[in-house]
Write a protein that holds these residues in place. Structure first.
Motif, PDB file in Angstrom:
ATOM      1  N   UNK A 156       0.855  -1.184   0.000  1.00  0.00           N
ATOM      2  CA  UNK A 156       0.000   0.000   0.000  1.00  0.00           C
ATOM      3  C   UNK A 156       0.892   1.236   0.000  1.00  0.00           C
ATOM      4  N   UNK A 157       0.335   2.328  -0.440  1.00  0.00           N
ATOM      5  CA  UNK A 157       1.115   3.563  -0.491  1.00  0.00           C
ATOM      6  C   UNK A 157       0.181   4.742  -0.678  1.00  0.00           C
ATOM      7  N   UNK A 158       0.700   5.917  -0.382  1.00  0.00           N
ATOM      8  CA  UNK A 158       0.052   7.161  -0.764  1.00  0.00           C
ATOM      9  C   UNK A 158       0.849   7.694  -1.950  1.00  0.00           C
ATOM     10  N   UNK A 159       0.281   7.620  -3.139  1.00  0.00           N
ATOM     11  CA  UNK A 159       1.031   7.953  -4.339  1.00  0.00           C
ATOM     12  C   UNK A 159       1.351   9.439  -4.464  1.00  0.00           C
ATOM     13  N   UNK A 160       0.769  10.263  -3.608  1.00  0.00           N
ATOM     14  CA  UNK A 160       1.189  11.662  -3.576  1.00  0.00           C
ATOM     15  C   UNK A 160       2.469  11.787  -2.747  1.00  0.00           C
ATOM     16  N   UNK A 161       2.394  11.384  -1.471  1.00  0.00           N
ATOM     17  CA  UNK A 161       3.552  11.540  -0.580  1.00  0.00           C
ATOM     18  C   UNK A 161       4.690  10.591  -0.929  1.00  0.00           C
ATOM     19  N   UNK A 162       4.350   9.355  -1.302  1.00  0.00           N
ATOM     20  CA  UNK A 162       5.377   8.328  -1.492  1.00  0.00           C
ATOM     21  C   UNK A 162       5.953   8.294  -2.904  1.00  0.00           C
TER      22      UNK A 162
ATOM     23  N   UNK B  18      -4.423  16.018  -2.151  1.00  0.00           N
ATOM     24  CA  UNK B  18      -3.746  15.990  -0.856  1.00  0.00           C
ATOM     25  C   UNK B  18      -3.142  14.610  -0.600  1.00  0.00           C
ATOM     26  N   UNK B  19      -3.811  13.569  -1.089  1.00  0.00           N
ATOM     27  CA  UNK B  19      -3.326  12.197  -0.925  1.00  0.00           C
ATOM     28  C   UNK B  19      -3.991  11.314  -1.976  1.00  0.00           C
ATOM     29  N   UNK B  20      -3.327  10.211  -2.317  1.00  0.00           N
ATOM     30  CA  UNK B  20      -3.886   9.228  -3.251  1.00  0.00           C
ATOM     31  C   UNK B  20      -3.554   7.841  -2.722  1.00  0.00           C
ATOM     32  N   UNK B  21      -4.311   7.362  -1.711  1.00  0.00           N
ATOM     33  CA  UNK B  21      -4.024   6.053  -1.111  1.00  0.00           C
ATOM     34  C   UNK B  21      -4.388   4.912  -2.051  1.00  0.00           C
ATOM     35  N   UNK B  22      -3.455   3.956  -2.208  1.00  0.00           N
ATOM     36  CA  UNK B  22      -3.672   2.821  -3.108  1.00  0.00           C
ATOM     37  C   UNK B  22      -3.204   1.539  -2.428  1.00  0.00           C
ATOM     38  N   UNK B  23      -3.606   0.424  -3.014  1.00  0.00           N
ATOM     39  CA  UNK B  23      -3.094  -0.873  -2.576  1.00  0.00           C
ATOM     40  C   UNK B  23      -2.787  -1.717  -3.809  1.00  0.00           C
ATOM     41  N   UNK B  24      -1.974  -2.739  -3.599  1.00  0.00           N
ATOM     42  CA  UNK B  24      -1.562  -3.617  -4.697  1.00  0.00           C
ATOM     43  C   UNK B  24      -1.063  -4.913  -4.080  1.00  0.00           C
ATOM     44  N   UNK B  25      -1.033  -5.978  -4.870  1.00  0.00           N
ATOM     45  CA  UNK B  25      -0.639  -7.276  -4.319  1.00  0.00           C
ATOM     46  C   UNK B  25       0.494  -7.935  -5.087  1.00  0.00           C
TER      47      UNK B  25
END
Length: 433
Positions: free
Chosen positions: A158-164, A408-415
């Motif tokens: 998982x990540x926040x594609x804005x901050x990360x 402000x943020x774009x939280x995502x997940x992936x496997x």
């Protein structure tokens, strides 16, 4: 000079003569980036293509949201100057010294604030420095940096594609282009963000930004490098250290945050629009098509300061006085029904948007910005193929700024990340010839 649009009603309040019609506040903690498109349409309906706004406490201006009017504003330097020393409110002492708008619009010896020959001299140096960027090396640098950034958060699934991702990648690439090390680059990004935030802390942030760049210039004077700063210092235009500093400010402010927004918003569209994502995956659309949709619908820079009227005139149906400030309403102009198809949807492949401005001052860095953004989007699509949004689309929030349109943020997940066994090293040479 008269705008092709008719006035929407009685002339609105003039920022100079102070007649008592109300203006719309385009600042403050309650400014909702998600609601800005509706605000522009309300202003268009109430006032036409040129609307009265307040951009800071006690600071009135005109927001130009007509497509043809923005073109006229950007192309006609005789009637619309870039030099804020022509601004009547400032000349008359009506802008507080601690106004949060001053770090954005205060005069600097840079191409953004110059007209005519002075602008052409500085732009020649800036354009040459940017033209010295090796596209192949830049692409390699962006891809290698993107993979390193992705590897750093891949184990979390998982990540926040804005901050990360979106904030880290352009910063590392652009600061390398300028000749800065990574840590100093982070300090510069923080100072730039504070400068453009239009808050009470903007002045201090602007001073920190200047100090960082002045130290860089002094270093490059002593020891020339293969970077944009060195290219500016040694161009035949013979820019002074002060001119180099302030042109670097313009390049960094214009380049970093807009690229962050462009990357993040493109990824949001790919995550939230299954049809668009399918068309891209199937080869019916390209990543460049996705980038252009963002530039039309969600331009990374919403509004851009400023031009100053050099004479009294009628413009966009409003009575403009000498010294009035006019803001380029890039997002509002892109949505002008006068130039959009009947359904209001920009045509894919149509690049007549105003996201980069227009006229003599059109953004000189749009090609490297597109290359960075395209490579960033393409790399994460291939490395995280099952990327999906981690929250409902309706819960996404935009930053609160009158100038910049970004998430402000774009939280995502992936496997199933597809990571390189050995992340590509950064190129041995900087991507500047």
């Amino acid at each position: 000079m008269t705008s092709p649009h008719a006035a929407a009603g009685p002339p609105a309040r003039c920022p100079v003569n102070g007649t008592p019609a109300p203006t719309t506040a385009l600042y403050g903690p309650d400014l909702d980036g998600d609601a800005l498109p509706a605000l522009y349409e309300q202003l268009r309906g109430d006032h036409g293509p040129v609307a009265p706004v307040t951009i800071a406490p006690g600071v009135d201006a005109w927001l130009v949201i007509g497509h043809r009017e923005v073109l006229q504003l950007t192309r006609d330097e005789q009637d619309f100057s870039h030099d804020p020393r022509r601004w009547s409110l400032l000349r008359e002492g009506r802008v507080p010294a601690d106004s949060p708008i001053l770090p954005m619009v205060g005069w600097r010896p840079a191409l953004l604030f110059a007209d005519g020959q002075q602008h052409r001299r500085m732009r020649a140096a800036v354009s040459a420095a940017l033209a010295g960027i090796n596209g192949h090396e830049l692409r390699r640098t962006v891809r290698a940096t993107a993979e390193q950034v992705i590897v750093a958060f891949a184990e979390r699934s998982e990540a926040d594609l804005v901050a990360d991702y979106a904030r880290k990648l352009p910063m590392r690439v652009i600061t390398e282009l300028l000749g800065l090390d990574d840590q100093t680059g982070r300090h510069l990004v923080e100072a730039v963000a504070g400068t453009v935030s239009a808050t009470s802390a903007s002045a201090d942030a602007s001073k920190r930004m200047g100090a960082i760049l002045l130290h860089l210039i002094e270093e490059k004077r002593r020891r020339r490098g293969n970077d944009i700063t060195s290219a500016l210092l040694h161009h035949p235009a013979r820019l002074t250290d002060e001119e180099v500093l302030h042109n670097l400010v313009v390049m960094f402010v214009a380049g970093n945050q807009t690229t962050v927004n462009w990357i993040a918003t493109t990824l949001r569209i790919l995550l939230c629009d299954p049809e668009f994502r399918s068309s891209l995956t199937g080869g019916h659309l390209s990543v460049d098509d996705a980038l252009d949709v963002v530039l039309w619908r969600f331009p990374p820079t919403q509004n851009f300061p400023a031009r100053y009227a050099t004479r009294d005139m009628t413009f966009g149906g409003q009575h403009i006085r000498t010294g009035d400030m006019l803001i380029l309403g890039l997002a509002g102009a892109n949505a002008d029904p006068q130039i959009l198809p009947d359904d209001g949807t920009p045509v894919v492949g149509n690049r007549s948007h105003l996201a980069f401005g227009a006229g003599p001052h059109i953004c000189p860095a749009q090609d490297p910005a597109r290359l960075i953004t395209r490579t960033a989007v393409d790399t994460i699509r291939h490395r995280l193929p099952d990327l999906e949004l981690a929250i409902p689309q309706g819960e996404l929030e935009w930053i609160k700024s009158p100038w910049s349109r970004g998430l402000a943020a774009l939280p995502v997940r992936f496997t199933a990340p597809v990571l390189p066994q050995h992340p590509a090293p950064l190129p041995d040479h900087q991507p500047v010839r």
